[in-house]
Design a protein around this motif. Structure first.
Motif, short mmCIF file in Angstrom:
data_model
loop_
_atom_site.label_atom_id
_atom_site.label_comp_id
_atom_site.label_asym_id
_atom_site.label_seq_id
_atom_site.Cartn_x
_atom_site.Cartn_y
_atom_site.Cartn_z
N THR A 185 0.60 -1.24 -0.03
CA THR A 185 -0.21 0.31 0.14
C THR A 185 0.89 1.31 0.08
N SER A 192 1.20 6.59 -7.02
CA SER A 192 -0.15 7.76 -6.89
C SER A 192 0.17 8.99 -6.97
N LEU A 205 -5.19 7.64 -10.43
CA LEU A 205 -6.59 7.01 -9.78
C LEU A 205 -6.29 5.69 -9.51
N HIS A 206 -5.99 5.11 -10.79
CA HIS A 206 -5.95 3.64 -11.00
C HIS A 206 -4.43 2.80 -9.97
N ARG A 260 -6.69 3.53 -6.26
CA ARG A 260 -7.34 2.71 -5.98
C ARG A 260 -6.78 1.19 -5.79
N TRP A 261 -5.97 1.20 -6.27
CA TRP A 261 -5.15 -0.43 -5.59
C TRP A 261 -4.55 0.27 -4.53
N LEU A 284 -5.65 1.54 -2.06
CA LEU A 284 -7.14 1.71 -0.82
C LEU A 284 -7.36 0.33 -0.69
N GLU A 285 -7.42 -0.93 -2.07
CA GLU A 285 -7.53 -2.28 -1.73
C GLU A 285 -7.15 -2.69 -0.73
N MET A 303 -6.44 8.84 -2.17
CA MET A 303 -7.53 9.31 -3.46
C MET A 303 -8.02 10.52 -3.05
N GLN A 344 -15.37 15.13 -5.16
CA GLN A 344 -15.70 13.61 -4.67
C GLN A 344 -14.02 13.80 -4.23
N TRP A 383 -13.12 12.43 0.18
CA TRP A 383 -12.01 11.86 -0.11
C TRP A 383 -10.73 12.64 0.58
#
Length: 142
Positions: free
Chosen positions: A65, A72, A85-86, A89-90, A92-93, A113, A125, A129
């Motif tokens: 992470t 990012s 963003l890609h 998102r990864w 965050l996952e 994000m 958005q 965040w």
């Protein structure tokens, strides 16, 4: 590879991967701090962020992470919303399921994000965040 002595000829050892990950991470931060970056510096910074993430994962840590946050972050600083963003998102996952994740990793993932969405022009958005990142940051244990 689980040991610094297990490298085979031509293959980096775990220690090599750690050293490369650390060095490349440092290079990214040096480049981020410069106000006079060229397009070549920006491309080098992107490559170094990806390479740092790769080498840290090969070495077994820190949690992915953190590397995804850095990748990012670099893309967001460069105004490249889609790849920012890609990787956000990864990030965050991974923050939601990767072993070894600390409470600050969740705050950083939300911050990734927010920055990525801002870079993509999604300001409403991004603000939401940002609020999540601030709340997660306030919840970090001392």
């Amino acid at each position: 590879m689980t040991d610094a002595t297990e490298g085979t000829e031509g293959r980096p050892t775990t220690t090599d991967h750690k050293d490369l990950g650390r060095s490349l991470n440092g290079l990214v931060w040096q480049l981020l701090a410069r106000n006079d970056r060229t397009a070549e510096d920006d491309a080098r910074m992107v490559d170094a962020a990806h390479a740092s993430q790769y080498h840290w994962q090969e070495a077994g840590g820190p949690p992915g992470t953190r590397g995804e946050w850095l990748v990012s972050h670099v893309y967001a600083v460069l105004g490249r919303g889609e790849p920012a963003l890609h990787h956000a998102r990864w990030c965050l996952e991974l923050a939601d399921g990767e072993p070894g994740v600390a409470d600050f990793d969740h705050a950083y993932a939300a911050e990734a994000m927010a920055r990525a969405l801002a870079a993509a022009g999604e300001l409403d958005q991004a603000a939401a965040w940002h609020a999540r990142a601030s709340a997660a940051g306030a919840a970090i244990a001392d």
